[in-house]
Design a protein around this motif. Structure first.
Motif, PDB file in Angstrom:
ATOM      1  N   MET A 116       0.803  -1.222   0.000  1.00 25.87           N
ATOM      2  CA  MET A 116       0.000   0.000   0.000  1.00 25.87           C
ATOM      3  C   MET A 116       0.839   1.276   0.000  1.00 25.87           C
ATOM      4  O   MET A 116       0.408   2.289  -0.545  1.00 25.87           O
ATOM      5  CB  MET A 116      -0.942   0.018   1.203  1.00 25.87           C
ATOM      6  N   HIS A 117       2.001   1.238   0.610  1.00 24.90           N
ATOM      7  CA  HIS A 117       2.777   2.467   0.747  1.00 24.90           C
ATOM      8  C   HIS A 117       4.053   2.463  -0.092  1.00 24.90           C
ATOM      9  O   HIS A 117       4.298   3.403  -0.831  1.00 24.90           O
ATOM     10  CB  HIS A 117       3.094   2.726   2.221  1.00 24.90           C
ATOM     11  N   GLU A 118       4.848   1.428   0.045  1.00 23.53           N
ATOM     12  CA  GLU A 118       6.136   1.410  -0.659  1.00 23.53           C
ATOM     13  C   GLU A 118       5.984   1.071  -2.138  1.00 23.53           C
ATOM     14  O   GLU A 118       6.540   1.757  -2.987  1.00 23.53           O
ATOM     15  CB  GLU A 118       7.099   0.438   0.026  1.00 23.53           C
ATOM     16  N   ASP A 119       5.237   0.020  -2.447  1.00 24.71           N
ATOM     17  CA  ASP A 119       5.093  -0.364  -3.855  1.00 24.71           C
ATOM     18  C   ASP A 119       4.329   0.694  -4.644  1.00 24.71           C
ATOM     19  O   ASP A 119       4.616   0.923  -5.813  1.00 24.71           O
ATOM     20  CB  ASP A 119       4.406  -1.720  -3.990  1.00 24.71           C
ATOM     21  N   ARG A 120       3.381   1.329  -4.015  1.00 25.88           N
ATOM     22  CA  ARG A 120       2.608   2.353  -4.728  1.00 25.88           C
ATOM     23  C   ARG A 120       3.449   3.595  -5.040  1.00 25.88           C
ATOM     24  O   ARG A 120       3.095   4.371  -5.917  1.00 25.88           O
ATOM     25  CB  ARG A 120       1.344   2.699  -3.964  1.00 25.88           C
ATOM     26  N   LYS A 121       4.585   3.764  -4.369  1.00 22.02           N
ATOM     27  CA  LYS A 121       5.463   4.896  -4.653  1.00 22.02           C
ATOM     28  C   LYS A 121       6.057   4.821  -6.059  1.00 22.02           C
ATOM     29  O   LYS A 121       6.401   5.835  -6.641  1.00 22.02           O
ATOM     30  CB  LYS A 121       6.615   4.963  -3.641  1.00 22.02           C
ATOM     31  N   PHE A 122       6.195   3.598  -6.593  1.00 21.39           N
ATOM     32  CA  PHE A 122       6.804   3.500  -7.917  1.00 21.39           C
ATOM     33  C   PHE A 122       5.790   3.560  -9.060  1.00 21.39           C
ATOM     34  O   PHE A 122       6.165   3.524 -10.226  1.00 21.39           O
ATOM     35  CB  PHE A 122       7.734   2.281  -8.055  1.00 21.39           C
ATOM     36  N   ILE A 123       4.524   3.717  -8.759  1.00 22.35           N
ATOM     37  CA  ILE A 123       3.508   3.788  -9.809  1.00 22.35           C
ATOM     38  C   ILE A 123       3.824   4.877 -10.845  1.00 22.35           C
ATOM     39  O   ILE A 123       3.707   4.623 -12.047  1.00 22.35           O
ATOM     40  CB  ILE A 123       2.092   3.955  -9.217  1.00 22.35           C
ATOM     41  N   PRO A 124       4.250   6.076 -10.435  1.00 20.26           N
ATOM     42  CA  PRO A 124       4.551   7.093 -11.458  1.00 20.26           C
ATOM     43  C   PRO A 124       5.658   6.693 -12.442  1.00 20.26           C
ATOM     44  O   PRO A 124       5.735   7.253 -13.532  1.00 20.26           O
ATOM     45  CB  PRO A 124       4.997   8.308 -10.630  1.00 20.26           C
ATOM     46  N   TRP A 125       6.485   5.735 -12.089  1.00 21.84           N
ATOM     47  CA  TRP A 125       7.565   5.297 -12.971  1.00 21.84           C
ATOM     48  C   TRP A 125       7.115   4.181 -13.920  1.00 21.84           C
ATOM     49  O   TRP A 125       7.833   3.861 -14.855  1.00 21.84           O
ATOM     50  CB  TRP A 125       8.778   4.836 -12.152  1.00 21.84           C
ATOM     51  N   LEU A 126       5.954   3.580 -13.662  1.00 23.57           N
ATOM     52  CA  LEU A 126       5.474   2.497 -14.518  1.00 23.57           C
ATOM     53  C   LEU A 126       4.929   3.069 -15.829  1.00 23.57           C
ATOM     54  O   LEU A 126       4.396   4.174 -15.849  1.00 23.57           O
ATOM     55  CB  LEU A 126       4.378   1.691 -13.803  1.00 23.57           C
ATOM     56  N   PRO A 127       5.052   2.309 -16.903  1.00 23.05           N
ATOM     57  CA  PRO A 127       4.485   2.774 -18.178  1.00 23.05           C
ATOM     58  C   PRO A 127       2.971   2.951 -18.044  1.00 23.05           C
ATOM     59  O   PRO A 127       2.310   2.179 -17.346  1.00 23.05           O
ATOM     60  CB  PRO A 127       4.808   1.638 -19.161  1.00 23.05           C
ATOM     61  N   GLU A 128       2.460   3.971 -18.690  1.00 26.08           N
ATOM     62  CA  GLU A 128       1.021   4.187 -18.650  1.00 26.08           C
ATOM     63  C   GLU A 128       0.327   3.106 -19.460  1.00 26.08           C
ATOM     64  O   GLU A 128       0.833   2.641 -20.461  1.00 26.08           O
ATOM     65  CB  GLU A 128       0.673   5.568 -19.207  1.00 26.08           C
ATOM     66  N   THR A 129      -0.886   2.737 -18.998  1.00 21.63           N
ATOM     67  CA  THR A 129      -1.670   1.733 -19.715  1.00 21.63           C
ATOM     68  C   THR A 129      -2.873   2.403 -20.357  1.00 21.63           C
ATOM     69  O   THR A 129      -3.223   3.539 -20.025  1.00 21.63           O
ATOM     70  CB  THR A 129      -2.158   0.628 -18.752  1.00 21.63           C
ATOM     71  N   ASP A 130      -3.503   1.677 -21.271  1.00 20.78           N
ATOM     72  CA  ASP A 130      -4.655   2.220 -21.993  1.00 20.78           C
ATOM     73  C   ASP A 130      -5.837   2.495 -21.096  1.00 20.78           C
ATOM     74  O   ASP A 130      -6.686   3.303 -21.408  1.00 20.78           O
ATOM     75  CB  ASP A 130      -5.091   1.263 -23.118  1.00 20.78           C
ATOM     76  N   ASP A 131      -5.901   1.815 -19.933  1.00 23.20           N
ATOM     77  CA  ASP A 131      -7.065   1.970 -19.073  1.00 23.20           C
ATOM     78  C   ASP A 131      -6.866   3.069 -18.037  1.00 23.20           C
ATOM     79  O   ASP A 131      -7.635   3.178 -17.102  1.00 23.20           O
ATOM     80  CB  ASP A 131      -7.465   0.646 -18.422  1.00 23.20           C
ATOM     81  N   GLU A 132      -5.824   3.894 -18.183  1.00 28.72           N
ATOM     82  CA  GLU A 132      -5.629   5.021 -17.271  1.00 28.72           C
ATOM     83  C   GLU A 132      -6.855   5.941 -17.346  1.00 28.72           C
ATOM     84  O   GLU A 132      -7.337   6.272 -18.413  1.00 28.72           O
ATOM     85  CB  GLU A 132      -4.380   5.824 -17.666  1.00 28.72           C
ATOM     86  N   GLY A 133      -7.342   6.343 -16.215  1.00 24.81           N
ATOM     87  CA  GLY A 133      -8.460   7.251 -16.153  1.00 24.81           C
ATOM     88  C   GLY A 133      -9.790   6.591 -16.395  1.00 24.81           C
ATOM     89  O   GLY A 133     -10.814   7.242 -16.402  1.00 24.81           O
TER      90      GLY A 133
END
Length: 134
Positions: A116-133
């Motif tokens: 919930m806290h540490e792994d979610r910190k790297f979300i901005p570095w992950l490639p965007e997916t088509d289902d964003e938003g």
């Protein structure tokens, strides 16, 4: 009784890592259930499987983070080692400990907090997916 329930709020947005997180949660819950039933044979097998699978997951996650240039990779890797060391300690001591449930509560809290806290910190570095938003 499950210690941890997967929730979509735990998702990091990468199917491979999310599936591995779900598998770790399942193994932790199965191990906890084996402790509650005093099934030592199953407990040993599940703890070994949990340890082995966590190493596979940590290697995969760390490889993704390295490839993305995640700036906190060293701190993140250190947290993975702490978890692995705790599972190893638990495996060594599990037949002599009197309160195995406390160890599993610790592991479940660690895993939930980490996702919930540490792994979610790297979300901005992950490639965007088509289902964003969506």
């Amino acid at each position: 009784m499950s210690l941890i329930q997967w929730d979509e709020a735990m998702s990091v947005g990468m199917d491979e890592l999310d599936e591995q997180h779900r598998e770790l949660i399942d193994l932790l819950n199965e191990s906890y259930d084996a402790i509650q039933r005093h099934d030592e044979t199953l407990m040993v097998l599940l703890i070994d499987k949990m340890r082995d699978y966590s190493m596979v997951h940590f290697q995969a996650e760390e490889a993704v983070l390295r490839s993305l240039g995640y700036p906190d990779i060293e701190a993140h890797t250190k947290q993975h080692r702490i978890y692995a060391d705790k599972v190893d300690e638990f495996r060594r001591d599990m037949l002599v400990r009197t309160n195995l449930s406390q160890v599993f509560i610790f592991l479940s809290r660690w895993l939930t907090n980490h996702i919930m806290h540490e792994d979610r910190k790297f979300i901005p570095w992950l490639p965007e997916t088509d289902d964003e938003g969506a």
